[in-house]
Design a protein around this motif. Structure first.
Motif, PDB file in Angstrom:
ATOM      1  N   PHE A  45      10.283  14.403 -12.646  1.00  0.00           N
ATOM      2  CA  PHE A  45      10.289  13.508 -11.490  1.00  0.00           C
ATOM      3  C   PHE A  45       8.846  13.209 -11.100  1.00  0.00           C
ATOM      4  N   PHE A  46       8.531  11.922 -10.960  1.00  0.00           N
ATOM      5  CA  PHE A  46       7.200  11.477 -10.554  1.00  0.00           C
ATOM      6  C   PHE A  46       7.340  10.792  -9.199  1.00  0.00           C
ATOM      7  N   GLY A  47       6.630  11.282  -8.202  1.00  0.00           N
ATOM      8  CA  GLY A  47       6.678  10.681  -6.869  1.00  0.00           C
ATOM      9  C   GLY A  47       6.008   9.324  -6.831  1.00  0.00           C
ATOM     10  N   LYS A  48       6.151   8.649  -5.700  1.00  0.00           N
ATOM     11  CA  LYS A  48       5.584   7.309  -5.554  1.00  0.00           C
ATOM     12  C   LYS A  48       4.062   7.361  -5.534  1.00  0.00           C
ATOM     13  N   VAL A  49       3.443   6.270  -5.939  1.00  0.00           N
ATOM     14  CA  VAL A  49       1.986   6.123  -5.891  1.00  0.00           C
ATOM     15  C   VAL A  49       1.665   4.753  -5.298  1.00  0.00           C
ATOM     16  N   THR A  50       0.416   4.603  -4.864  1.00  0.00           N
ATOM     17  CA  THR A  50      -0.020   3.365  -4.223  1.00  0.00           C
ATOM     18  C   THR A  50      -1.129   2.727  -5.038  1.00  0.00           C
ATOM     19  N   ASP A  51      -1.003   1.425  -5.282  1.00  0.00           N
ATOM     20  CA  ASP A  51      -2.039   0.662  -5.977  1.00  0.00           C
ATOM     21  C   ASP A  51      -3.183   0.408  -5.000  1.00  0.00           C
ATOM     22  N   ALA A  52      -4.412   0.559  -5.463  1.00  0.00           N
ATOM     23  CA  ALA A  52      -5.573   0.436  -4.581  1.00  0.00           C
ATOM     24  C   ALA A  52      -5.915  -1.004  -4.224  1.00  0.00           C
ATOM     25  N   ASP A  53      -5.408  -1.981  -4.973  1.00  0.00           N
ATOM     26  CA  ASP A  53      -5.706  -3.382  -4.653  1.00  0.00           C
ATOM     27  C   ASP A  53      -5.127  -3.745  -3.292  1.00  0.00           C
ATOM     28  N   VAL A  54      -5.889  -4.464  -2.502  1.00  0.00           N
ATOM     29  CA  VAL A  54      -5.416  -4.960  -1.210  1.00  0.00           C
ATOM     30  C   VAL A  54      -4.731  -6.299  -1.454  1.00  0.00           C
TER      31      VAL A  54
END
Length: 142
Positions: A45-54
């Motif tokens: 299981f891989f948790g959510k991640v956030t893309d650094a681009d605005v």
């Protein structure tokens, strides 16, 4: 330092430090050996991640300084079956990511996709973008 975080790091750099890797990664594996056969089932299981681009992540027409595309969590399953012919020779066939689970696709925002050249994030990924991987292996022991 928390109140001064924006003085030291830009918003994309803060994302790389805090949210670009999964906060949760869990693996559950089971190996069963029966009459020369070996069965391996593994779930990761891989948790959510956030893309650094605005970007305009909520599609309201306003590009906020803290709006980022979030890649959803995923569960990846691996399965293999092996057989020991004798103490020196064995064979295994299997698949990593047997259900062909792919990362979240970028939303249709030109700055994220480079005009649709990149379907998946160029900045972050919980796991690879190759999808299912099939394999066969023969092992010789001396």
């Amino acid at each position: 330092m928390v109140s001064q975080i924006n003085n030291y790091f830009s918003e994309p750099n803060r994302i790389y430090f805090e949210e670009a890797v999964p906060r949760v990664k869990a693996t559950l594996a089971n190996t069963v050996r029966v009459s020369g056969f070996t069965f391996v089932l593994r779930n990761s299981f891989f948790g959510k991640v956030t893309d650094a681009d605005v970007v305009d992540a909520n599609f309201d027409g306003v590009k906020g300084s803290t709006e980022h595309f979030i890649l959803n969590s995923r569960l990846v399953t691996d399965l293999s079956v092996g057989y020991n012919f004798n103490k020196n020779i064995s064979a295994t066939i299997g698949s990593n990511n047997i259900l062909n689970i792919l990362p979240s696709k970028n939303p249709d925002i030109p700055s994220l996709t480079a005009d649709n050249q990149f379907v998946y994030s160029r900045q972050v990924s919980q796991y690879g973008i190759g999808g299912r991987f099939l394999f066969a292996r023969i092992e010789f022991s001396f």
